[in-house]
Each structure stands twice: as C-alpha cells, then as structure tokens.
Design an enzyme around this catalytic site. Sequence first.
Site, short mmCIF file in Angstrom:
data_model
loop_
_atom_site.label_atom_id
_atom_site.label_comp_id
_atom_site.label_asym_id
_atom_site.label_seq_id
_atom_site.Cartn_x
_atom_site.Cartn_y
_atom_site.Cartn_z
N CYS A 114 -65.59 26.64 13.54
CA CYS A 114 -64.30 27.26 13.92
C CYS A 114 -63.72 26.75 15.24
O CYS A 114 -62.51 26.61 15.36
CB CYS A 114 -64.43 28.77 13.92
SG CYS A 114 -64.97 29.41 12.32
N HIS A 254 -58.97 32.38 18.01
CA HIS A 254 -59.45 32.14 16.64
C HIS A 254 -59.18 33.40 15.82
O HIS A 254 -59.37 34.52 16.29
CB HIS A 254 -60.94 31.82 16.67
CG HIS A 254 -61.53 31.66 15.32
ND1 HIS A 254 -60.89 30.94 14.33
CD2 HIS A 254 -62.68 32.13 14.77
CE1 HIS A 254 -61.63 30.98 13.23
NE2 HIS A 254 -62.72 31.69 13.47
N ASN A 284 -59.22 33.90 7.81
CA ASN A 284 -59.91 33.00 8.73
C ASN A 284 -59.89 31.59 8.14
O ASN A 284 -60.52 31.33 7.12
CB ASN A 284 -61.34 33.51 8.91
CG ASN A 284 -62.17 32.64 9.85
OD1 ASN A 284 -61.76 31.55 10.23
ND2 ASN A 284 -63.35 33.13 10.20
O1 UT7 Z 1 -65.16 32.30 12.20
C1 UT7 Z 1 -66.42 32.88 12.32
C2 UT7 Z 1 -66.76 33.44 11.00
N1 UT7 Z 1 -67.26 34.76 10.90
C3 UT7 Z 1 -66.80 35.88 11.51
O2 UT7 Z 1 -65.98 35.86 12.38
C4 UT7 Z 1 -67.37 37.16 11.04
C5 UT7 Z 1 -67.58 38.19 12.13
N2 UT7 Z 1 -67.94 39.45 11.53
C6 UT7 Z 1 -67.01 40.29 11.00
O3 UT7 Z 1 -65.83 40.03 11.04
C7 UT7 Z 1 -67.51 41.60 10.41
O4 UT7 Z 1 -68.89 41.73 10.67
C8 UT7 Z 1 -67.27 41.71 8.87
C9 UT7 Z 1 -65.77 41.84 8.62
C10 UT7 Z 1 -67.80 40.48 8.17
C11 UT7 Z 1 -67.95 42.95 8.32
O5 UT7 Z 1 -67.53 44.09 9.01
P1 UT7 Z 1 -68.59 45.13 9.56
O6 UT7 Z 1 -67.83 46.24 10.15
O7 UT7 Z 1 -69.53 44.37 10.44
O8 UT7 Z 1 -69.27 45.62 8.22
P2 UT7 Z 1 -70.79 45.52 7.80
O9 UT7 Z 1 -71.17 44.11 7.53
O10 UT7 Z 1 -71.59 46.27 8.80
O11 UT7 Z 1 -70.75 46.31 6.44
C12 UT7 Z 1 -70.41 47.67 6.38
C13 UT7 Z 1 -70.45 48.12 4.94
C14 UT7 Z 1 -71.68 47.68 4.17
O12 UT7 Z 1 -72.06 48.70 3.33
P3 UT7 Z 1 -73.32 49.63 3.69
O13 UT7 Z 1 -74.48 48.70 3.81
O14 UT7 Z 1 -72.95 50.29 4.99
O15 UT7 Z 1 -73.38 50.56 2.53
C15 UT7 Z 1 -71.20 46.51 3.35
O16 UT7 Z 1 -71.94 46.33 2.18
O17 UT7 Z 1 -69.33 47.57 4.23
C16 UT7 Z 1 -69.80 46.92 3.05
N3 UT7 Z 1 -68.92 45.79 2.74
C17 UT7 Z 1 -67.79 45.91 2.02
N4 UT7 Z 1 -67.21 46.97 1.41
C18 UT7 Z 1 -66.05 46.74 0.76
C19 UT7 Z 1 -69.04 44.52 3.15
N5 UT7 Z 1 -68.02 43.77 2.68
C20 UT7 Z 1 -67.23 44.62 1.98
C21 UT7 Z 1 -66.02 44.45 1.27
N6 UT7 Z 1 -65.47 45.54 0.68
N7 UT7 Z 1 -65.39 43.27 1.19
#
Ligand code: UT7
Length: 338
Positions: A114, A254, A284
């Site tokens: 990125c 970014h 992204n």
């Molecule tokens: O350019 C660099 C590339 N990467 C990034 O910048 C990513 C940086 N990270 C993020 O932006 C965030 O961590 C995410 C957007 C990827 C995820 O958000 P989060 O608030 O960290 O959510 P999480 O991973 O802690 O997941 C929370 C819950 C989980 O369920 P449980 O385990 O709490 O029951 C996930 O399974 O949300 C669930 N989940 C979803 N639910 C609906 C994960 N993806 C989805 C989805 N729709 N698309």
Amino acid sequence: MTRSVGILGTGSYVPERVLTNHDLEKMVDTSDEWIVTRTGIRERRIADEHTASSDLAYEAAVRALKKSGISAEELDLILVATVTPDMFFPSTACLLQDRLGAKKAAAFDLSAACPGFIYGLATGAQFIASGLYRYVLVIGVETLSKITDWKDRNTCVLFGDGAGAAVLGPVEDGAGFLSFVLGADGSGKDHLYIPAGGSRKPATCETVEANEHTLRMNGREVFKFAVRVMNSATDEAIEKAGITREDIDLLVPHQANLRIIDAAVEKLGLSSEKVVVNLDRYGNMSSASIPVALDEAWEEGRIHGGDHLLFVAFGAGLTWGATVLKWSESIAPSQAKK
Ligand code: UT7
C-alpha cells in the site's frame, strides 16, 4: 537534496464496473450496515476479465502526462508500484513504457504494497535530485479483485481496482518534497500475504484447489499497526520537513478504513475539509489509493500553490511511508486540464 523535486501533474483512472455493498450482500454473509460502520466503504470498482493492471496504469499515465505538459518521449524513468503486476516479468513498467512510446525511459516495478506510491515518489525523486534524470513517471496501480477470495467476507468487502499517476520533475527552490519517511517491519509478514504462486510455493493444481493464490489478512493486527504507524510516520515527516501540524493544508492518507483515517486526523488536529477521503467510492486500492485521491483533490481545486500536503500509508510487509510535499507555485489548479 541537491535539486528541488515536485509533482508536475497527476492522473487517475478506475474501471467502470461498480460493485456495491448491496451486491456483496448477495455474495457473502455480510451487510451494507456492517461494511459502512466498520470501514466507511460503500462501493468499489472492479476490472473486467480482459483488463490488467497495465491497462489501468496506461489510462492514468496518459492523463498525468497531459496535465503536466510533459511528453512520453521526455520521460527518463517509469516506476510502477504494484502488488498485482500483469505477470511476474517483464515488469508492468516495461509494458507501459512500450505502450506510451516512452523510448528513452528506464522502467521497473516496485513492491512495497500500500505505501508503494510513496516508496515510488521517494525513489523517483532521488534520481531527479541527483541530476541523473529530469522527468520520472510514478504510478500506483492495482487490480486487487484478481487476488481476492470472493468467498471470504473478512477481505472481499475491502478492496477495489484503480490507478493513479504523477509526473515528477524539478520545481522552484523551497518547493517540492520536503521530507520522506519510509519504514518496514518484516516480522509482520504473516498479517497480510498470498500463500502460493511464488518460489516458496509454486502454483500447482493443489494450490489452486486450496485457493492459495488469493490474499490472507489478519485485519485486527493490521488495524492496530496502522493506527500506531500513521501517527508516528506523520509526526516524523512533519518534523523532518521543518514545519508544524498547523502548517498542513491537506492530508492525503491511504484509504483502507475510515476509522484508521479518523484516528490519524484526530491526532493531527485537522478539520475535515483538510482531509481527502474517497474510500466510500473505491474501497482500498492499495498503492493506487493515494494517487487517485490526490488527482481528485487537484481536479476539485483543493490544492493551491504553496500548500503543504501530507501523504501517509501503511500495508503488507509490513511497510509504511509518509512525505510532506510543498505544492509548486507554478502548478496552479487552473492548469489542471482533463
Ligand atoms: O491496506 C492495508 C490493508 N488492510 C487493512 O487496512 C485492514 C485493517 N483492518 C481493518 O480495517 C479492520 O480490522 C477490518 C475492517 C478488516 C475488520 O474490522 P474489525 O472491527 O477489526 O472486525 P473484526 O475483524 O474484529 O471482526 C468483528 C466481527 C467478527 O465476528 P465475531 O468473530 O465477532 O463473531 C467477524 O467474523 O465481524 C465479523 N466480520 C464480518 N461481519 C459481516 C468480518 N467481516 C465481516 C463482514 N460482514 N464483511
């Protein structure tokens, strides 16, 4: 630097096809509400099956050359930052060099995920500052849709395709890039990667069967790293540039997650009109995020001669980069032509 180097013109291009959060609701177990509140993303652009990164890069490059008033023949170097090259080799930069007719330009790709565009700016600027080259085309381009696991809701809602370009060249003394901060921490390599297809695990029927040619990400770890490094890299870039937070006219961060951007903005104490956000429309786009946002800001007349711009990015590697750019007085918004 021995010679002041700045951006002479920018260009961008995104594929026409729009994939909305509601479209994704039909593909995986997700909701528009979850995606918007957790990321800020509403839709993204997706390249069709016949379109590769060099196709998007070409369109962005043509626009940037036109706006900068530099011809392809005048380019000394083409530098393409991407994690989704058309193929392993030759480089996407070479494919572009041929298509643009940039006959005297050297060409190579740069892999820094990125922050690749910022790594590219830093690299290209050195060639001009040293006097070796005069004009360098830097491009950030991705077709992330091609390496996305469309069954994995943790990742497929986040990414999009696009390209952004900038022509670098000499500018008046005191303007141009005032600082660069580049960093890497390879111990975080497992947080965002593609398991197969390289020399560690070449492509086989088994790797294809196991879907190992698509990206894997530990979102929470990347999130924590991002918030930390956005703060430290911006502070360092501002200090090295010899300015203060109050001097920043425009932040071009970014575009990964609105919550990450908001945290950086709060720390910097910036008002929202000083921040460029387009992830709601594009998601992204990795290395293309910043140059596309920059080009749109310029087109919208948000950048003026003498403005201090701050770019900051983080990504796979793990890597990060930041730069402070004083926009050249000779490149007024009125010069921007489509
Ligand atoms: O350019 C660099 C590339 N990467 C990034 O910048 C990513 C940086 N990270 C993020 O932006 C965030 O961590 C995410 C957007 C990827 C995820 O958000 P989060 O608030 O960290 O959510 P999480 O991973 O802690 O997941 C929370 C819950 C989980 O369920 P449980 O385990 O709490 O029951 C996930 O399974 O949300 C669930 N989940 C979803 N639910 C609906 C994960 N993806 C989805 C989805 N729709 N698309």
